[in-house]
Structures are given as structure tokens and as C-alpha cells.
Motif scaffolding. Structure first.
Motif, PDB file in Angstrom:
ATOM      1  N   GLU A  87       0.827  -1.200   0.000  1.00 42.19           N
ATOM      2  CA  GLU A  87       0.000   0.000   0.000  1.00 42.19           C
ATOM      3  C   GLU A  87       0.868   1.260   0.000  1.00 42.19           C
ATOM      4  O   GLU A  87       0.560   2.246  -0.683  1.00 42.19           O
ATOM      5  CB  GLU A  87      -0.927  -0.012   1.218  1.00 42.19           C
ATOM      6  N   LYS A  88       1.962   1.232   0.756  1.00 42.50           N
ATOM      7  CA  LYS A  88       2.863   2.388   0.771  1.00 42.50           C
ATOM      8  C   LYS A  88       3.471   2.628  -0.607  1.00 42.50           C
ATOM      9  O   LYS A  88       3.623   3.772  -1.045  1.00 42.50           O
ATOM     10  CB  LYS A  88       3.972   2.173   1.800  1.00 42.50           C
ATOM     11  N   LYS A 142       2.157   1.955  -3.471  1.00 38.96           N
ATOM     12  CA  LYS A 142       1.128   2.488  -4.377  1.00 38.96           C
ATOM     13  C   LYS A 142       0.754   3.925  -4.052  1.00 38.96           C
ATOM     14  O   LYS A 142       0.460   4.728  -4.950  1.00 38.96           O
ATOM     15  CB  LYS A 142      -0.108   1.593  -4.326  1.00 38.96           C
ATOM     16  N   THR A 143       0.761   4.276  -2.775  1.00 35.09           N
ATOM     17  CA  THR A 143       0.269   5.601  -2.383  1.00 35.09           C
ATOM     18  C   THR A 143       1.378   6.628  -2.159  1.00 35.09           C
ATOM     19  O   THR A 143       1.158   7.822  -2.348  1.00 35.09           O
ATOM     20  CB  THR A 143      -0.578   5.487  -1.102  1.00 35.09           C
TER      21      THR A 143
END
Length: 470
Positions: free
Chosen positions: A175-176, A178-179
């Protein structure tokens, strides 16, 4: 006499055990005016002469000639291994960069017996953590077993990085990426020399071939796979990229990727990206290592945000966007000028820029690769202290199978000189038309400081059948 002739003579003097040449070789090694290839030849010649005289001379050089300490240790390795290990540890303890330390470590790693001797000497000693970390990578990359890796870790205080993430930690990391991941920053991290990414991997046509080509890795591999591959390279090794370890009958150790297994010889591509040919009659043992040729801990020096950026960059490779290789024929393999000696600078200034193409000039060329965009970052090129240009110098090689014309597109022409063959071009335009014979031809770009704040430089082959050779 020409440097290459003197170099061969120094080697032959040692190989033929010409004792009367000992004093001459000693003088060549310590003389300030000796060029590096000849100095190294003198070291090898003295090593082959051998004996207590050579050992004591190398030890004297180590203590009284700081600039030649690396060569002295290499000579000691052949004439007095125990003393060589002692001096090597002293050298490593004061080394500022891995470029200084690498030749000494390579000397010890190319032998079956020397790693254990060095490991014993490291006990209770301290060396800088960055040097130790790079040394551990060298040991691991070569598949060397034994106590040396642990000894280096202890001497450098190197902390092991966790080689795996829990499912929850992996999900959070994905997630990190991707964001928060930034592919632009990630490409700069990928290009860092200490991570060795470009040494082993290519993106398209430029880079090492020891590991898989990453040109489309982002389009074929999920983010969690990329993360695991960076943290634990041996978890999943792509078919065809296992490491082979050969022990020769004379005690040598050679490791790397298998290129060819013939009837008479085995061809290995070693961790330095060099081809090694070993006669099967000289092989004592052969094994396939369960470890990846990509050593663990390569990303241990990164902060978490840097690791996230690196993964984001890799995840974009091959996807539609700016990190997919375009069909344009950009030059992607370069040689750039390193730190020139005052003598070399004076020679080019007096003879002319075409002197940069002299094969025996001993110039410190270094390999560089373009970014995915095709641009060569100029912050990765040293400025030569060469009046009046104070330039950054980059060179390419064009190969033609038959005579023909080649049109090159230059991203900038301000304060740019171009040398083709034995002449500097009189007029530089955004599109250069060259008429070249068959063969391989160096083309050098001398980018003066009057070019201003030029961040990058690129060359595109617009027309012609030329291929880039490197």
C-alpha cells in the motif's frame, strides 16, 4: 617506449625470473610518473619474481607510499599471505570509499586459501560499516563459503536486515508503494553504484546481463513479488540465473552464471560481468549454489521511504507511461571520463581533443547507462579540470558492418565539441550526419561549462545502420 610495451615487459620480467630486473621493477612501481597499467604490471612482475625480497619491498611500499598501499597488499598476497592480511585490515580500517577497498578484497576473494586468512586477521578489529557492508556483498555475490562474511559483519558492526515480512507487513508495504512511492526518485536510487542494480541488470539494451532484464518487470510482476525479491533474493530464483561455483585444481574459485557448458571448457560470467573460460581438465569440483547471485542485504542501506520509491520505480517498468522504453534509438551505453591526471589533461590540451581517442592514453573511462528516458544525467559525470573548457566528457562507440552514413540527434549543442575518429568536428548542429567506414568508431562529446546548467545529455540514432557497442 609506449606504455603497453613497458607493461608487457614488466610481466615478462617476472614470468622469466629475470632477477637483474628486480631493481628496475621496484623503481617503476614507486616512480610518481608511472601510469597505472605499467605500475600494476611492475607489481605483478615483482610478485612472480617472489621471495623474501619481494615481500619486504611490498611491505616497505605499504608503509612509506600511501598512494600505492593497495598495490602493495596485492603484491603481499602472493609473497606473504599472513602479512598481506594484516596490512589489508589496516588498509580497510582507513579506507574512505569502496573504490579504494575493492582491489584488495578482490585479491583475497580470488583465492581458495586467502579468505580464511583474512577472516582470522579481522577478529577483534574494526573497519567502517560502509566498507564492511560492500565487502559482505562481494563475498556473498561470489558464493564464498566460510568465516569471512561473519568476520566482516562483526568488524563493521553490520546489522542484518529482516529477510521477510509478515502478511500484514507485506500488505502495508504494498500500500505504501502504491500511495507514497515516487518512481522518479526511485530511478535515481536504482542508479546508485553501491546498490549494484545496473551492474547486474539491464533495462532494455543497457546494463549488466548477470541477472534478468528488467525492461518489463513492472508489467509482469506484482508489487509483493518485487518486494520479496529485493529483501530475499534467494527465495525465488528465475530459471537460468542460478549461480555456479567452480573450484580449480590449483585452488582457485570461480563463480557466476553459466554461459556455456562445452565439451572442452565451461564459460562463466562472473559477478564483475566478465567472461571466464575454464578448461574442464582444470576443474576439481562444480556445484550449483542455492543462493541467488543477487546478495541479500543490498537494500539494507536504504531508508524505508527510499525502498518504497525503488519498488515503485520497478513496478512502473514496462507499463504504459514514461518508464516504458520508447522505440527511439537512443544511445544507452556510455563511457564517461573519470578523474584525469594532470599529465593526461596537459596532453589533451596540447595535442587536441582527438587525443581522447588514443588507445594507450590510459584515460579513466567509466561505464554509465542512460535513464529510461534515454538521457545521460550529467551530475554523474565528473568535470575535468581542463582549461578553457572545464568539460564533462562522454563517449559512445558506433559499430557498422559496412560503410555508411549515420545521422545523430543531439539534445543540446551549446558549448558541445564532438570528436569523431581522429578529428574534432568544426560545426556542431542538432543533427549530425557522419560518413563512417565499416568497423567500430568512438564518438566523444566534450560538454563545456559554458553549456550552463545542463542536467542531462542524450544522443539518438536518427538514421543509419549503426549499432551501439560497449
Amino acid at each position: 617506449p609506449r606504455a603497453e610495451v613497458v607493461h608487457r615487459a614488466t610481466l615478462l620480467a617476472g614470468a622469466w625470473k629475470v632477477e637483474n630486473a628486480r631493481a628496475t621493477l621496484e623503481g617503476i612501481l614507486t616512480a610518481e610518473t608511472t601510469v597505472p597499467p605499467v605500475r600494476e604490471g611492475a607489481m605483478q612482475g615483482l610478485s612472480r619474481l617472489g621471495g623474501v625480497k619481494a615481500r619486504d619491498f611490498f611491505d616497505q611500499v605499504f608503509q612509506s607510499h600511501p598512494a600505492h598501499r593497495s598495490l602493495a597488499v596485492q603484491g603481499l598476497a602472493a609473497t606473504g599471505p599472513q602479512l598481506a592480511a594484516k596490512r589489508a585490515v589496516e588498509f580497510l580500517a582507513s579506507a574512505k570509499t569502496m573504490a579504494e577497498a575493492a582491489p584488495i578484497l578482490t585479491t583475497f576473494l580470488n583465492s581458495k586459501q586467502l579468505p580464511a586468512i583474512l577472516a582470522k586477521e579481522l577478529a577483534g578489529k574494526t573497519i567502517p560499516e560502509p566498507i564492511a557492508l560492500e565487502a559482505v556483498r562481494m563475498v556473498s555475490t561470489r558464493g564464498i563459503q566460510g568465516p569471512l562474511e561473519d568476520a566482516l559483519r562483526a568488524a563493521g558492526g553490520v546489522k542484518s536486515m529482516s529477510q521477510s515480512l509478515t502478511p500484514e507487513q507485506m500488505a502495508a508495504m504494498v500500500e505504501k508503494v502504491k500511495t507514497h512511492g515516487d518512481a522518479k526518485r526511485g530511478e535515481d536510487i536504482y542508479r546508485r553504484a553501491n546498490l549494484l542494480c545496473q551492474t547486474c541488470h539491464a533495462i532494455g539494451d543497457a546494463g549488466g546481463v548477470l541477472g534478468p532484464n528488467l525492461v518489463s518487470i513492472g508489467g509482469s510482476a506484482p508489487v509483493d513479488y518485487l518486494i520479496e525479491s529485493l529483501l530475499d533474493p534467494s527465495a525465488k530464483i528465475k530459471e537460468g540465473y542460478h549461480m555456479i561455483i567452480l573450484t580449480t585444481k590449483d585452488g582457485g574459485v570461480i563463480s557466476g552464471g553459466l554461459v556455456q557448458d562445452g565439451n572442452e571448457e565451461v564459460i562463466i560470467r562472473d559477478p564483475a560481468n566478465q567472461i571466464q573460460k575454464i578448461a574442464k581438465s582444470q576443474i576439481a569440483s562444480r556445484q550449483m549454489s542455492p543462493a541467488s547471485m543477487m546478495p541479500p542485504g543490498l537494500t539494507a542501506s536504504l531508508r524505508e521511504d527510499e525502498f518504497v520509491d525503488l519498488v515503485r520505480f520497478m513496478s512502473e517498468l514496462g507499463r504504459e507511461g514514461e518508464y516504458k522504453i520508447k522505440p527511439n534509438r537512443f544511445v544507452r551505453a556510455w563511457r564517461v571520463m573519470g578523474a584525469m591526471t594532470g599529465e593526461q589533461i596537459d596532453h589533451v590540451r596540447h595535442v587536441g581533443l582527438h587525443a581522447l581517442h588514443e588507445k594507450d592514453g590510459g584515460y579513466p573511462w567509466e561505464v554509465r547507462f542512460s535513464k529510461v528516458s534515454g538521457a545521460l544525467p550529467l551530475n554523474e559525470v565528473q568535470m575535468a579540470k581542463m582549461y578553457p573548457w572545464f568539460p564533462k566528457i562522454a563517449q559512445i562507440s558506433l559499430k557498422l558492418d559496412s560503410p555508411g552514413k549515420v545521422k545523430l540527434g543531439l539534445s543540446s549543442t551549446k558549448a558541445v565539441d564532438v570528436v569523431v575518429g581522429e578529428a574534432a568536428l568544426k560545426e556542431i548542429t542538432p543533427e549530425l550526419l557522419l560518413d563512417l567506414p565499416a568497423g567500430t568508431h568512438p564518438v566523444t562529446f566534450v560538454i563545456g561549462r559554458d553549456a550552463g546548467e545542463l542536467a542531462s545529455f542524450s544522443v539518438e540514432i536518427l538514421e543509419g545502420a549503426a549499432q551501439v557497442a560497449y
